[in-house]
Design a protein around this motif. Structure first.
Motif, PDB file in Angstrom:
ATOM      1  N   GLU A 259     -17.422 -41.122 -94.213  1.00 55.75           N
ATOM      2  CA  GLU A 259     -16.282 -40.323 -94.093  1.00 55.75           C
ATOM      3  C   GLU A 259     -15.630 -39.758 -95.529  1.00 55.75           C
ATOM      4  OE1 GLU A 259     -13.807 -41.730 -90.466  1.00 55.75           O
ATOM      5  OE2 GLU A 259     -13.276 -43.435 -91.317  1.00 55.75           O
ATOM      6  N   ALA A 260     -14.953 -40.945 -96.544  1.00 52.15           N
ATOM      7  CA  ALA A 260     -15.173 -40.533 -97.785  1.00 52.15           C
ATOM      8  C   ALA A 260     -15.674 -39.714 -98.834  1.00 52.15           C
ATOM      9  CB  ALA A 260     -15.202 -42.413 -98.669  1.00 52.15           C
ATOM     10  N   THR A 261     -17.131 -39.705 -98.857  1.00 50.71           N
ATOM     11  CA  THR A 261     -17.326 -38.668 -99.245  1.00 50.71           C
ATOM     12  C   THR A 261     -17.550 -37.437 -98.850  1.00 50.71           C
ATOM     13  OG1 THR A 261     -19.848 -39.742 -98.221  1.00 50.71           O
ATOM     14  CG2 THR A 261     -19.273 -40.838 -99.949  1.00 50.71           C
ATOM     15  N   ALA A 262     -17.771 -37.609 -97.276  1.00 47.30           N
ATOM     16  CA  ALA A 262     -17.531 -36.925 -97.016  1.00 47.30           C
ATOM     17  C   ALA A 262     -15.939 -35.682 -96.871  1.00 47.30           C
ATOM     18  CB  ALA A 262     -17.509 -36.598 -94.994  1.00 47.30           C
ATOM     19  N   SER A 263     -15.586 -36.317 -96.885  1.00 50.53           N
ATOM     20  CA  SER A 263     -13.806 -36.005 -96.939  1.00 50.53           C
ATOM     21  C   SER A 263     -13.893 -35.193 -98.667  1.00 50.53           C
ATOM     22  CB  SER A 263     -12.350 -36.613 -96.837  1.00 50.53           C
ATOM     23  OG  SER A 263     -12.500 -37.241 -95.551  1.00 50.53           O
ATOM     24  N   VAL A 264     -13.981 -35.432 -99.584  1.00 53.75           N
ATOM     25  CA  VAL A 264     -14.472 -35.222-101.043  1.00 53.75           C
ATOM     26  C   VAL A 264     -15.415 -33.510-100.911  1.00 53.75           C
ATOM     27  CG1 VAL A 264     -15.008 -35.456-102.961  1.00 53.75           C
ATOM     28  CG2 VAL A 264     -14.096 -37.788-101.963  1.00 53.75           C
ATOM     29  N   ARG A 265     -16.363 -33.925-100.009  1.00 53.11           N
ATOM     30  CA  ARG A 265     -16.903 -32.628-100.226  1.00 53.11           C
ATOM     31  C   ARG A 265     -15.915 -31.636-100.146  1.00 53.11           C
ATOM     32  NH1 ARG A 265     -20.551 -28.582 -98.077  1.00 53.11           N
ATOM     33  NH2 ARG A 265     -22.413 -28.749 -98.964  1.00 53.11           N
ATOM     34  N   ASP A 266     -15.821 -31.487 -98.377  1.00 53.93           N
ATOM     35  CA  ASP A 266     -15.484 -30.791 -97.641  1.00 53.93           C
ATOM     36  C   ASP A 266     -13.933 -29.750 -99.003  1.00 53.93           C
ATOM     37  OD1 ASP A 266     -16.442 -30.630 -95.337  1.00 53.93           O
ATOM     38  OD2 ASP A 266     -15.324 -32.217 -94.571  1.00 53.93           O
ATOM     39  N   ALA A 267     -13.435 -31.508 -98.942  1.00 52.55           N
ATOM     40  CA  ALA A 267     -12.302 -30.691-100.059  1.00 52.55           C
ATOM     41  C   ALA A 267     -13.169 -29.582-101.450  1.00 52.55           C
ATOM     42  CB  ALA A 267     -11.647 -31.656-100.865  1.00 52.55           C
ATOM     43  N   PHE A 268     -14.070 -29.751-101.862  1.00 44.82           N
ATOM     44  CA  PHE A 268     -14.677 -29.406-102.828  1.00 44.82           C
ATOM     45  C   PHE A 268     -15.308 -28.187-102.602  1.00 44.82           C
ATOM     46  CE2 PHE A 268     -15.582 -33.495-106.065  1.00 44.82           C
ATOM     47  CZ  PHE A 268     -14.539 -33.963-105.730  1.00 44.82           C
ATOM     48  N   ALA A 269     -15.787 -27.862-101.201  1.00 49.28           N
ATOM     49  CA  ALA A 269     -16.000 -26.648-100.723  1.00 49.28           C
ATOM     50  C   ALA A 269     -14.622 -25.956-100.550  1.00 49.28           C
ATOM     51  CB  ALA A 269     -16.616 -26.729 -98.956  1.00 49.28           C
ATOM     52  N   SER A 270     -13.879 -26.588-100.637  1.00 47.30           N
ATOM     53  CA  SER A 270     -13.198 -25.165-100.558  1.00 47.30           C
ATOM     54  C   SER A 270     -12.606 -24.225-102.041  1.00 47.30           C
ATOM     55  CB  SER A 270     -11.013 -26.168-100.647  1.00 47.30           C
ATOM     56  OG  SER A 270     -10.647 -26.682-101.086  1.00 47.30           O
ATOM     57  N   TYR A 271     -12.877 -25.107-103.020  1.00 48.49           N
ATOM     58  CA  TYR A 271     -13.186 -24.702-104.504  1.00 48.49           C
ATOM     59  C   TYR A 271     -14.113 -23.585-104.892  1.00 48.49           C
ATOM     60  CZ  TYR A 271     -13.309 -23.463-109.854  1.00 48.49           C
ATOM     61  OH  TYR A 271     -14.032 -22.936-110.435  1.00 48.49           O
ATOM     62  N   SER A 272     -15.222 -24.495-104.529  1.00 46.34           N
ATOM     63  CA  SER A 272     -16.949 -23.524-104.913  1.00 46.34           C
ATOM     64  C   SER A 272     -18.018 -24.348-103.745  1.00 46.34           C
ATOM     65  CB  SER A 272     -17.250 -23.160-106.161  1.00 46.34           C
ATOM     66  OG  SER A 272     -17.647 -24.947-106.944  1.00 46.34           O
ATOM     67  N   GLY A 273     -18.761 -24.108-104.225  1.00 46.13           N
ATOM     68  CA  GLY A 273     -20.509 -24.309-102.752  1.00 46.13           C
ATOM     69  C   GLY A 273     -21.156 -24.943-104.559  1.00 46.13           C
ATOM     70  N   ARG A 274     -20.793 -24.980-105.393  1.00 45.23           N
ATOM     71  CA  ARG A 274     -21.986 -25.476-106.667  1.00 45.23           C
ATOM     72  C   ARG A 274     -20.633 -27.336-106.779  1.00 45.23           C
ATOM     73  NH1 ARG A 274     -21.262 -25.209-112.965  1.00 45.23           N
ATOM     74  NH2 ARG A 274     -23.146 -25.913-113.729  1.00 45.23           N
ATOM     75  N   LEU A 275     -19.649 -27.028-106.800  1.00 45.91           N
ATOM     76  CA  LEU A 275     -18.477 -28.501-106.843  1.00 45.91           C
ATOM     77  C   LEU A 275     -19.229 -29.282-105.658  1.00 45.91           C
ATOM     78  CD1 LEU A 275     -16.648 -30.079-107.686  1.00 45.91           C
ATOM     79  CD2 LEU A 275     -15.005 -28.925-107.067  1.00 45.91           C
ATOM     80  N   ALA A 276     -18.673 -29.322-104.379  1.00 51.47           N
ATOM     81  CA  ALA A 276     -18.900 -28.881-103.223  1.00 51.47           C
ATOM     82  C   ALA A 276     -20.598 -29.905-103.026  1.00 51.47           C
ATOM     83  CB  ALA A 276     -19.028 -28.493-101.951  1.00 51.47           C
ATOM     84  N   GLY A 277     -22.167 -29.216-104.299  1.00 51.30           N
ATOM     85  CA  GLY A 277     -23.235 -29.411-104.055  1.00 51.30           C
ATOM     86  C   GLY A 277     -23.141 -30.490-104.858  1.00 51.30           C
ATOM     87  N   LEU A 278     -22.483 -30.513-105.640  1.00 50.73           N
ATOM     88  CA  LEU A 278     -22.151 -31.853-106.251  1.00 50.73           C
ATOM     89  C   LEU A 278     -22.267 -33.768-105.707  1.00 50.73           C
ATOM     90  CD1 LEU A 278     -22.281 -33.296-109.668  1.00 50.73           C
ATOM     91  CD2 LEU A 278     -20.765 -32.992-109.219  1.00 50.73           C
ATOM     92  N   VAL A 279     -21.765 -33.860-104.878  1.00 54.00           N
ATOM     93  CA  VAL A 279     -21.648 -34.351-104.423  1.00 54.00           C
ATOM     94  C   VAL A 279     -22.702 -34.709-103.131  1.00 54.00           C
ATOM     95  CG1 VAL A 279     -20.043 -35.556-102.329  1.00 54.00           C
ATOM     96  CG2 VAL A 279     -19.307 -34.304-103.497  1.00 54.00           C
ATOM     97  N   ASP A 280     -23.359 -33.731-103.124  1.00 51.37           N
ATOM     98  CA  ASP A 280     -24.592 -33.486-101.880  1.00 51.37           C
ATOM     99  C   ASP A 280     -25.496 -34.575-103.094  1.00 51.37           C
ATOM    100  OD1 ASP A 280     -23.355 -32.672 -99.627  1.00 51.37           O
ATOM    101  OD2 ASP A 280     -24.546 -31.058-100.367  1.00 51.37           O
ATOM    102  N   THR A 281     -25.741 -34.063-104.289  1.00 46.09           N
ATOM    103  CA  THR A 281     -26.695 -34.772-105.310  1.00 46.09           C
ATOM    104  C   THR A 281     -26.096 -36.190-105.447  1.00 46.09           C
ATOM    105  OG1 THR A 281     -27.062 -33.087-106.197  1.00 46.09           O
ATOM    106  CG2 THR A 281     -27.413 -34.672-107.629  1.00 46.09           C
TER     107      THR A 281
END
Length: 539
Positions: A259-281
């Motif tokens: 849940e924590a990693t998903a929450s961070v990813r979702d929040a980062f996606a509100s800024y940019s896909g590149r930032l959200a993609g970093l969480v996935d990596t």
């Protein structure tokens, strides 16, 4: 001259690249398992092997100081690409001892400053405390400060202080030795103030730091108001006891790791896909060591391993604060990603700017959380407090650490400080920063022993700089998102190419103006107002 300078710059960059990979590998092993004797021994040998680099670096700086750098950068593309680093090196040469003295200082550092810092890390990583009959690692004990059970928080606090009692003598010896060495070297190198080297290394003038500190001091009554409101909410009448500084209030959400990693990813996606993609990596490639355990250092960090690739250590406990820490450290990883194409000499980011991306990402996380919670008063109260308790640490507690270190550096010039005197200075600093927001009976007299930050000179105020600078940048993002996105990644990639004032000016920010810092603090003060209202305390 040109050919020689280019050869040295390119050789330094190759060496620094190799040092980063090997040093990161060994640092990762020793901080995640302090009992790994083989890793500790290898790290010691590695540090001895690279110690001569400091001497070579100093010689290069001295050579640069004798050159016409304007002419050099005009004639060499390599030099022009590294102009800021070369100028900083030439400036640093004005505070060098003789070559033989610098050689000796670098060699002695292995059994001096570095060894004392390692002693602190080893002792604190192995330290345990007994809470309610259970022996726990110190990182876990300190994590209980966010436990929903007030009795367990208080028990952890008392157990922690009792545990520190057992190691304060060696830790005081380590801190005294480190600061004594630093004072002696500063004097020999012509520094008249222990703070001055940290300012120069961070590309920050005394005027800039003064402007920020003025704004911080002016904000302290608001932070004390927040702490009193929280104290009332938790049933305390004389301010917060230390064990409830980051206690949960409202109806806080607890997070499983996924849940924590998903929450961070979702929040980062509100800024940019590149930032959200970093969480996935980071998750997919196992960059993150998250669990608290015996032998693992407390706190959190992110370190660059190779170009664009990082490793993150945290001590995840399921609280919103630990989710914020994850977002913070992944912000550092995003910064490293944007520095990936820079050479090591170009990516040498001062601490004051190193927190830029991490704080920006924390701010994104808070905004996303507040938007998601909607009209749920308990949930909103919990999120506001989670944000404010973290910011309070960076503004108020960091201010206390700054005051403590100023006093420590000054008094150490006259002799060794006892454990009792270190405790007195720590409490005096906490009184000055926290005021009546803290219950005077229950402060933390041994915070000087807790933090390894004191083994890097004035490794405190840059966190406040980073927080308030990051909030200021987020305000620029809100004003014009597309324009901001167009320049932000470039700013992160350039943090080793200019001083703080020059880089801030790209977004129209004057960091020497107290009004800028006050405006960033006003964002936090507005949240304090909302927290006090939501708490219904009437304060």
């Amino acid at each position: 001259m040109v050919a020689t300078a280019e050869e040295v710059v390119e050789s330094f960059n190759r060496l620094l690249t190799r040092m980063r990979r090997i040093g990161s590998y060994l640092h990762g092993h020793t901080t995640t398992d302090a009992t790994d004797a083989a890793a500790a021994g290898t790290l010691s040998r590695y540090q001895a092997g690279v110690a001569p680099f400091a001497t070579l670096d100093g010689r290069f700086d001295a050579w640069l100081a004798r050159l016409d750098l304007d002419e050099l950068t005009a004639r060499s593309t390599v030099a022009a690409d590294h102009a800021y680093a070369l100028q900083r090196g030439a400036d640093a040469a004005t505070h060098q001892m003789t070559e033989d003295q610098e050689d000796l200082a670098a060699e002695l550092a292995l059994t001096g400053g570095r060894a004392w810092a390692k002693l602190h890390a080893d002792l604190t990583a192995r330290l345990t405390a007994t809470v309610d009959g259970e022996v726990l690692p110190m990182s876990v004990v300190r994590g209980l400060a966010t436990d929903p059970d007030p009795a367990r928080r208080e028990a952890a606090y008392h157990a922690e202080l009792e545990a520190w009692d057992g190691v304060t003598v060696p830790l005081a010896a380590a801190l005294n030795a480190f600061k004594g060495e630093a004072n002696a070297l500063n004097r020999r190198r012509g520094w008249d103030d222990a703070l001055a080297p940290a300012l120069v290394n961070n590309g920050v003038t005394p005027e800039i730091l003064g402007a920020m500190q003025d704004a911080v001091v002016a904000s302290l009554p608001d932070w004390q108001r927040y702490l009193r409101a929280k104290a009332t909410l938790l049933g305390h009448s004389d301010g917060l006891p230390w064990w409830d500084l980051i206690a949960p209030v409202g109806t806080p959400k607890r997070f499983a790791w996924d849940e924590a990693t998903a929450s961070v990813r979702d929040a980062f996606a509100s800024y940019s896909g590149r930032l959200a993609g970093l969480v996935d990596t980071a998750v997919t490639d196992a960059w993150i060591d998250a669990e608290p355990r015996a032998g693992k250092v407390g706190g959190a960090y992110c370190m660059s391993v190779t170009d664009g690739v990082s490793r993150v250590l945290c001590n995840f406990d399921g609280s919103f604060d630990s989710v914020q820490t994850l977002a913070h450290e992944l912000g550092h990883a995003y910064h490293n990603l944007n520095l990936g194409d820079r050479t090591p000499m170009q990516r040498n980011t001062p601490m004051a700017l190193a927190e830029t991306a991490s704080i920006f990402c924390e701010t994104i996380m808070v905004q996303a959380g507040l938007a998601a919670v909607g009209d749920d008063v308990g949930g909103r109260l919990a999120l506001l407090d989670g944000d404010l308790s973290g910011a309070c640490q960076v503004v108020v507690d960091i201010h206390s650490r700054f005051l403590f270190e100023r006093a420590l550096s000054t008094e150490r010039q006259d002799g060794v400080l006892s454990v009792e005197r270190l405790r007195e200075l720590m409490v005096e600093a906490q009184v000055a920063a926290y005021g009546d927001g803290l219950d005077p009976r229950w402060r933390h007299r041994d915070m000087w022993a807790v933090k390894g930050h004191y083994f890097t000179a004035f490794y405190n105020w840059p966190y406040t700089f980073g927080l308030l600078f990051g909030i200021g940048l987020y305000a620029e993002f809100q004003r014009d998102p597309e324009r901001f996105r167009a320049g932000y990644d470039d700013l992160l990639s350039a943090t080793g190419l200019g001083d703080a004032a020059t880089l801030a000016a790209r977004f129209g920010i004057d960091v020497a103006d107290t009004a800028f810092w006050a405006a960033s603090l006003q964002v936090l003060t507005d949240r304090i107002d909302e927290f006090v209202d939501a708490a219904g305390s009437g304060i």
